[in-house]
Design an enzyme around this catalytic site. Structure first.
Site, PDB file in Angstrom:
ATOM      1  N   HIS A  80      41.577  38.163  55.966  1.00 12.95           N
ATOM      2  CA  HIS A  80      41.289  36.814  55.456  1.00 12.95           C
ATOM      3  C   HIS A  80      40.746  36.898  54.025  1.00 12.95           C
ATOM      4  CE1 HIS A  80      40.526  36.206  59.954  1.00 12.95           C
ATOM      5  NE2 HIS A  80      41.484  35.329  59.717  1.00 12.95           N
TER       6      HIS A  80
ATOM      7  N   ASP B  98      51.569  37.539  60.243  1.00 16.90           N
ATOM      8  CA  ASP B  98      52.085  36.560  61.207  1.00 16.90           C
ATOM      9  C   ASP B  98      53.426  36.051  60.679  1.00 16.90           C
ATOM     10  OD1 ASP B  98      49.776  36.348  63.147  1.00 16.90           O
ATOM     11  OD2 ASP B  98      48.770  36.046  61.246  1.00 16.90           O
TER      12      ASP B  98
HETATM   13  P1  AMP Z   1      43.884  33.594  61.835  1.00 10.06           P
HETATM   14  O1  AMP Z   1      42.440  33.386  61.542  1.00 10.06           O
HETATM   15  O2  AMP Z   1      44.149  34.802  62.664  1.00 10.06           O
HETATM   16  O3  AMP Z   1      44.567  32.347  62.321  1.00 10.06           O
HETATM   17  O4  AMP Z   1      44.567  33.934  60.421  1.00 10.06           O
HETATM   18  C1  AMP Z   1      44.434  33.104  59.309  1.00 10.06           C
HETATM   19  C2  AMP Z   1      45.320  33.592  58.199  1.00 10.06           C
HETATM   20  O5  AMP Z   1      44.977  34.943  57.847  1.00 10.06           O
HETATM   21  C3  AMP Z   1      46.810  33.612  58.586  1.00 10.06           C
HETATM   22  O6  AMP Z   1      47.591  33.202  57.483  1.00 10.06           O
HETATM   23  C4  AMP Z   1      47.036  35.073  58.906  1.00 10.06           C
HETATM   24  O7  AMP Z   1      48.386  35.481  58.750  1.00 10.06           O
HETATM   25  C5  AMP Z   1      46.129  35.755  57.894  1.00 10.06           C
HETATM   26  N1  AMP Z   1      45.784  37.102  58.329  1.00 10.06           N
HETATM   27  C6  AMP Z   1      45.260  37.465  59.550  1.00 10.06           C
HETATM   28  N2  AMP Z   1      45.129  38.788  59.616  1.00 10.06           N
HETATM   29  C7  AMP Z   1      45.582  39.298  58.437  1.00 10.06           C
HETATM   30  C8  AMP Z   1      45.716  40.621  57.897  1.00 10.06           C
HETATM   31  N3  AMP Z   1      45.365  41.700  58.582  1.00 10.06           N
HETATM   32  N4  AMP Z   1      46.204  40.756  56.639  1.00 10.06           N
HETATM   33  C9  AMP Z   1      46.564  39.652  55.925  1.00 10.06           C
HETATM   34  N5  AMP Z   1      46.472  38.388  56.378  1.00 10.06           N
HETATM   35  C10 AMP Z   1      45.996  38.212  57.614  1.00 10.06           C
END
Ligand code: AMP
Length: 272
Positions: free
Chosen positions: A33, A146
């Site tokens: 994030h 994702d």
């Molecule tokens: P989430 O909180 O899991 O819904 O993720 C929020 C955003 O962060 C989404 O756009 C995810 O694709 C991105 N994200 C989550 N994990 C990663 C990671 N390891 N590297 C890059 N972006 C990420």
């Protein structure tokens, strides 16, 4: 940084800002994030991060009630990374009892992650559409980790003629190669040892693909042989529009892997 729960208040803040970068999240923030926030900072955006555990994208047997939360740490991370506004809405303000809904594309949303999580992407698209309408960002920062989500959101933005630029951000990994995820706290040391094979297998294939003549089936078989003692949900090779790819085309291929480990769905991919 200001923290806002109220929808009218954030709309008032966002209304007169001209270069807004938006990072939607479900919290329990980690370096993945943070990389999105930092990319937005580089672009001199007015940065809005949202934290909202979206009930609509969880199915009944999923971990909605125990999804990782760490508000104190999330606030500190946002402050340290110079986020302008942290938006933390309440579910009762986001959803009404009866309302029109976006139904995601049956072909691309009900495969891969959609197979075991029917209507998951309906929930994702609905909340993202709501958040985009509230924030009205110029740029939306999403993680390539994702892959299916990013492509479906891009399609929605196009279909609904929203004037928003999606910035695709690279996956951030731990030192052992495991893609960071809020759900990784569920993993034991032993789980992590097993999962290390996933990135290794992806990297190995990437290095092998040097032309556009490699058959996807052969790559999939090779990955499968490299993933020992892992419960594989799917290994799939698609193009950047999410269509099944018979051959791996350099600059237009994503290799996706999903495994079930310790009742947790772990996904990873590599974009060629
Ligand atoms: P989430 O909180 O899991 O819904 O993720 C929020 C955003 O962060 C989404 O756009 C995810 O694709 C991105 N994200 C989550 N994990 C990663 C990671 N390891 N590297 C890059 N972006 C990420």
């Amino acid at each position: 940084m200001i923290i806002v729960n109220d929808i009218e208040q954030i709309q008032n803040i966002c209304r007169d800002k001209s270069n807004k970068g938006f990072i939607p999240t479900m919290g329990a923030l980690h370096k993945g994030h943070i990389s999105l926030i930092q990319k937005s900072r580089l672009n001199l955006d007015f940065i809005i991060v949202s934290i909202f555990i979206n009930p609509a994208q969880f199915s009944e047997n999923e971990d909605l009630d125990k999804y990782p939360q760490n508000a104190k740490n999330d606030i500190k991370i946002c402050q340290d990374n110079k986020v302008d506004v942290l938006f933390m809405p309440l579910a009762k303000d986001i959803y009404q009892d009866y309302e029109p809904k976006i139904i995601s594309d049956k072909i691309d949303a009900y495969k891969l992650e959609g197979i075991n999580r029917p209507s998951h992407f309906d929930g994702v698209l609905n909340v993202v559409m709501k958040l985009l309408n509230i924030i009205t960002p110029n740029k939306l920062y999403l993680g390539k980790k994702d892959a299916q989500q990013i492509i479906l959101i891009e399609k929605m933005i196009k279909s609904f003629f929203l004037n928003i630029n999606v910035i695709r951000c690279e996956s951030i990994r731990d030192d052992d190669g495991i893609a960071m995820s809020s759900r990784n706290i569920y993993l034991s040391k032993n789980d992590r040892m097993k999962l290390m094979q996933v990135n290794k297998a992806l990297q190995k294939c990437k290095n092998k693909i040097t032309n556009n003549k490699t058959k996807s089936d052969i790559i999939i078989e090779e990955i499968r042989n490299n993933l020992i003692k892992l419960e594989i949900n799917y290994i799939s090779i698609v193009n950047h529009k999410l269509k099944q790819a018979k051959y791996t085309i350099i600059s237009d291929t994503i290799i996706l892997i999903s495994v079930n480990i310790n009742n947790t769905n772990y996904i990873d991919n590599i974009w060629l």
